[in-house]
Write a protein that holds these residues in place. Structure first.
Motif, PDB file in Angstrom:
ATOM      1  N   THR A 155       0.677  -1.205   0.103  1.00  0.00           N
ATOM      2  CA  THR A 155      -0.141  -0.030  -0.087  1.00  0.00           C
ATOM      3  C   THR A 155       0.886   1.252  -0.021  1.00  0.00           C
ATOM      4  O   THR A 155       0.202   2.466  -0.343  1.00  0.00           O
ATOM      5  CB  THR A 155      -1.243  -0.026   1.204  1.00  0.00           C
ATOM      6  OG1 THR A 155      -0.223   0.319   2.578  1.00  0.00           O
ATOM      7  CG2 THR A 155      -1.875  -1.314   1.252  1.00  0.00           C
ATOM      8  N   GLN A 156       2.134   1.247   0.155  1.00  0.00           N
ATOM      9  CA  GLN A 156       2.781   2.254   0.355  1.00  0.00           C
ATOM     10  C   GLN A 156       3.597   2.550  -1.292  1.00  0.00           C
ATOM     11  O   GLN A 156       3.302   1.683  -2.286  1.00  0.00           O
ATOM     12  CB  GLN A 156       4.379   1.901   1.047  1.00  0.00           C
ATOM     13  CG  GLN A 156       3.946   2.036   2.330  1.00  0.00           C
ATOM     14  CD  GLN A 156       5.369   1.816   3.226  1.00  0.00           C
ATOM     15  OE1 GLN A 156       6.175   1.630   2.529  1.00  0.00           O
ATOM     16  NE2 GLN A 156       5.389   1.807   4.506  1.00  0.00           N
ATOM     17  N   PRO A 157       3.979   3.850  -1.517  1.00  0.00           N
ATOM     18  CA  PRO A 157       4.181   4.405  -2.950  1.00  0.00           C
ATOM     19  C   PRO A 157       5.515   3.672  -3.108  1.00  0.00           C
ATOM     20  O   PRO A 157       6.351   3.664  -2.374  1.00  0.00           O
ATOM     21  CB  PRO A 157       4.359   5.805  -2.878  1.00  0.00           C
ATOM     22  CG  PRO A 157       4.559   5.890  -1.516  1.00  0.00           C
ATOM     23  CD  PRO A 157       3.797   5.018  -0.707  1.00  0.00           C
ATOM     24  N   VAL A 183       3.928   4.310  -8.100  1.00  0.00           N
ATOM     25  CA  VAL A 183       2.710   3.745  -7.907  1.00  0.00           C
ATOM     26  C   VAL A 183       2.502   3.310  -6.764  1.00  0.00           C
ATOM     27  O   VAL A 183       3.397   3.283  -5.807  1.00  0.00           O
ATOM     28  CB  VAL A 183       2.869   2.610  -8.850  1.00  0.00           C
ATOM     29  CG1 VAL A 183       3.071   2.964 -10.354  1.00  0.00           C
ATOM     30  CG2 VAL A 183       3.389   1.436  -8.713  1.00  0.00           C
ATOM     31  N   ARG A 184       1.109   2.835  -6.556  1.00  0.00           N
ATOM     32  CA  ARG A 184       1.006   2.193  -4.983  1.00  0.00           C
ATOM     33  C   ARG A 184       1.156   0.733  -5.167  1.00  0.00           C
ATOM     34  O   ARG A 184       0.714   0.147  -5.955  1.00  0.00           O
ATOM     35  CB  ARG A 184      -0.666   2.564  -4.520  1.00  0.00           C
ATOM     36  CG  ARG A 184      -1.015   2.200  -3.119  1.00  0.00           C
ATOM     37  CD  ARG A 184      -2.257   1.596  -3.111  1.00  0.00           C
ATOM     38  NE  ARG A 184      -2.730   0.440  -3.621  1.00  0.00           N
ATOM     39  CZ  ARG A 184      -3.718  -0.106  -3.292  1.00  0.00           C
ATOM     40  NH1 ARG A 184      -4.529   0.142  -2.224  1.00  0.00           N
ATOM     41  NH2 ARG A 184      -4.094  -1.534  -3.781  1.00  0.00           N
ATOM     42  N   TRP A 185       1.862   0.301  -4.185  1.00  0.00           N
ATOM     43  CA  TRP A 185       2.151  -1.242  -4.002  1.00  0.00           C
ATOM     44  C   TRP A 185       0.969  -1.992  -3.630  1.00  0.00           C
ATOM     45  O   TRP A 185       0.458  -2.032  -2.420  1.00  0.00           O
ATOM     46  CB  TRP A 185       3.332  -1.582  -3.269  1.00  0.00           C
ATOM     47  CG  TRP A 185       3.764  -3.187  -3.269  1.00  0.00           C
ATOM     48  CD1 TRP A 185       3.502  -3.915  -4.402  1.00  0.00           C
ATOM     49  CD2 TRP A 185       4.642  -3.744  -2.515  1.00  0.00           C
ATOM     50  NE1 TRP A 185       4.118  -5.326  -4.093  1.00  0.00           N
ATOM     51  CE2 TRP A 185       4.643  -5.094  -3.018  1.00  0.00           C
ATOM     52  CE3 TRP A 185       5.401  -3.341  -1.341  1.00  0.00           C
ATOM     53  CZ2 TRP A 185       5.633  -6.166  -2.376  1.00  0.00           C
ATOM     54  CZ3 TRP A 185       6.283  -4.259  -0.830  1.00  0.00           C
ATOM     55  CH2 TRP A 185       6.395  -5.610  -1.489  1.00  0.00           C
ATOM     56  N   THR A 229      -3.652   1.387 -14.034  1.00  0.00           N
ATOM     57  CA  THR A 229      -4.435   2.732 -13.590  1.00  0.00           C
ATOM     58  C   THR A 229      -5.811   2.528 -13.103  1.00  0.00           C
ATOM     59  O   THR A 229      -6.543   2.073 -14.074  1.00  0.00           O
ATOM     60  CB  THR A 229      -4.151   3.882 -14.405  1.00  0.00           C
ATOM     61  OG1 THR A 229      -2.702   3.866 -14.971  1.00  0.00           O
ATOM     62  CG2 THR A 229      -4.757   5.047 -14.080  1.00  0.00           C
ATOM     63  N   LEU A 247      -5.705   6.337  -9.780  1.00  0.00           N
ATOM     64  CA  LEU A 247      -4.539   5.771  -9.005  1.00  0.00           C
ATOM     65  C   LEU A 247      -3.602   4.761  -9.794  1.00  0.00           C
ATOM     66  O   LEU A 247      -4.198   3.655 -10.251  1.00  0.00           O
ATOM     67  CB  LEU A 247      -5.338   5.192  -7.856  1.00  0.00           C
ATOM     68  CG  LEU A 247      -4.176   4.543  -6.721  1.00  0.00           C
ATOM     69  CD1 LEU A 247      -3.293   5.398  -5.842  1.00  0.00           C
ATOM     70  CD2 LEU A 247      -4.989   3.756  -5.567  1.00  0.00           C
ATOM     71  N   ASP A 248      -2.345   5.125  -9.866  1.00  0.00           N
ATOM     72  CA  ASP A 248      -1.529   4.075 -10.416  1.00  0.00           C
ATOM     73  C   ASP A 248      -1.175   3.169  -9.257  1.00  0.00           C
ATOM     74  O   ASP A 248      -0.718   3.536  -8.295  1.00  0.00           O
ATOM     75  CB  ASP A 248      -0.391   4.798 -10.770  1.00  0.00           C
ATOM     76  CG  ASP A 248      -0.483   5.803 -12.120  1.00  0.00           C
ATOM     77  OD1 ASP A 248      -1.519   5.361 -12.850  1.00  0.00           O
ATOM     78  OD2 ASP A 248       0.089   6.522 -12.443  1.00  0.00           O
ATOM     79  N   THR A 249      -1.444   1.641  -9.645  1.00  0.00           N
ATOM     80  CA  THR A 249      -1.001   0.498  -9.025  1.00  0.00           C
ATOM     81  C   THR A 249      -0.297  -0.202  -9.530  1.00  0.00           C
ATOM     82  O   THR A 249       0.063  -0.372 -10.877  1.00  0.00           O
ATOM     83  CB  THR A 249      -2.124   0.089  -8.418  1.00  0.00           C
ATOM     84  OG1 THR A 249      -2.979  -0.582  -9.328  1.00  0.00           O
ATOM     85  CG2 THR A 249      -3.331   1.025  -7.777  1.00  0.00           C
TER      86      THR A 249
END
Length: 254
Positions: free
Chosen positions: A35-37, A61-63, A144, A153-155
């Protein structure tokens, strides 16, 4: 799997190995958690003729990948890893495997060895890093996600593969490692389909990583210092009781 990793190299070192433009300064990160970038490299959009712009760029991106078709992320399982053997078949990863492959730079990753319950041994954490030092790049996927309010939100997630013998003594999975000579081929989703990069989805060479036993400090996300990677001595293994062979197996009255 890969549930925690670290990136402690300087921005200049990361930019050099990724082949991207100069990166903004960022501090060493010793305990990167879901959940961290996370910093990743992606292929750049097609450049204008004559442009000398690099063919890849770095983004955050968010992990924890969220497929575009998910309606409510709160009710969806956090996808921090994807099995490389089936990523091209699963609905959650199929589109990203075809169109949005990424590189995830790291100084190494953490893994936990879970011994059999009957052994009486405790869970043991390991810091796993390249033997030669430097930065390793994991193969990953990106999506995304667009929420109902229109925000994006890029993941991303990290691809895993069956562990080699070295890592297999700790865990049965390990991250996919993409070597520098294969960066462009891995990221080129415009010309390369998943089948064209399938040969890259393999365990790292046996002598690529070294595993260092560390304390359980890494278990807590709040712990973020270099002490997480300090080596500790492994506790002695408990010996199984051996049968008494001094007699002939018959009961004695004396």
């Amino acid at each position: 799997m890969c549930g925690r990793f670290a990136l402690t190299a300087s921005p200049e070192e990361v930019a050099e190995i990724l082949g991207v433009m100069e990166l903004e300064g960022f501090p060493p990160r010793y305990n990167i958690a879901p959940t961290q970038p996370i910093l990743v490299a992606v292929a750049s959009p097609p450049a204008e003729p004559g442009s000398n712009r690099p063919d890849r760029m770095a983004v955050l991106v968010r992990w924890g990948l969220i497929p575009s078709w998910v309606k409510d992320p709160k009710e969806f399982t956090l996808l921090i890893n994807a099995r490389s053997e089936t990523a091209n078949e699963k609905a959650s990863f199929r589109a990203a495997m075809r169109h949005r492959r990424i590189l995830v730079p790291a100084s190494g990753f953490y893994e936990w060895h879970r011994p059999p319950k009957e052994s009486g041994e405790k869970l043991q954490a390991y810091w796993i890093r390249p033997k030669s030092g430097g930065i390793v790049c994991f193969g990953g996927l990106m999506e995304t996600y667009m929420s109902k309010d229109g925000s994006e939100l890029d993941t991303g997630c990290i691809l895993t593969v069956g562990a080699n013998k070295t890592i297999g003594e700790i865990h049965d999975r390990m991250p996919v490692v993409i070597q520098p000579q294969d960066f462009s081929r891995w990221l080129d989703c415009r010309h390369g389909e998943p089948r064209d990069v399938a040969d890259l989805l393999r365990p790292a060479a046996e002598d690529y990583f070294e595993a260092i036993p560390v304390s359980d400090l890494v278990n807590k996300v709040a712990n973020v210092g270099p002490e997480l990677q300090a080596a500790v001595a492994l506790p002695p293994k408990k010996q199984k009781p051996t049968a008494d062979k001094s007699g002939d197996g018959q009961m004695s009255l004396f």
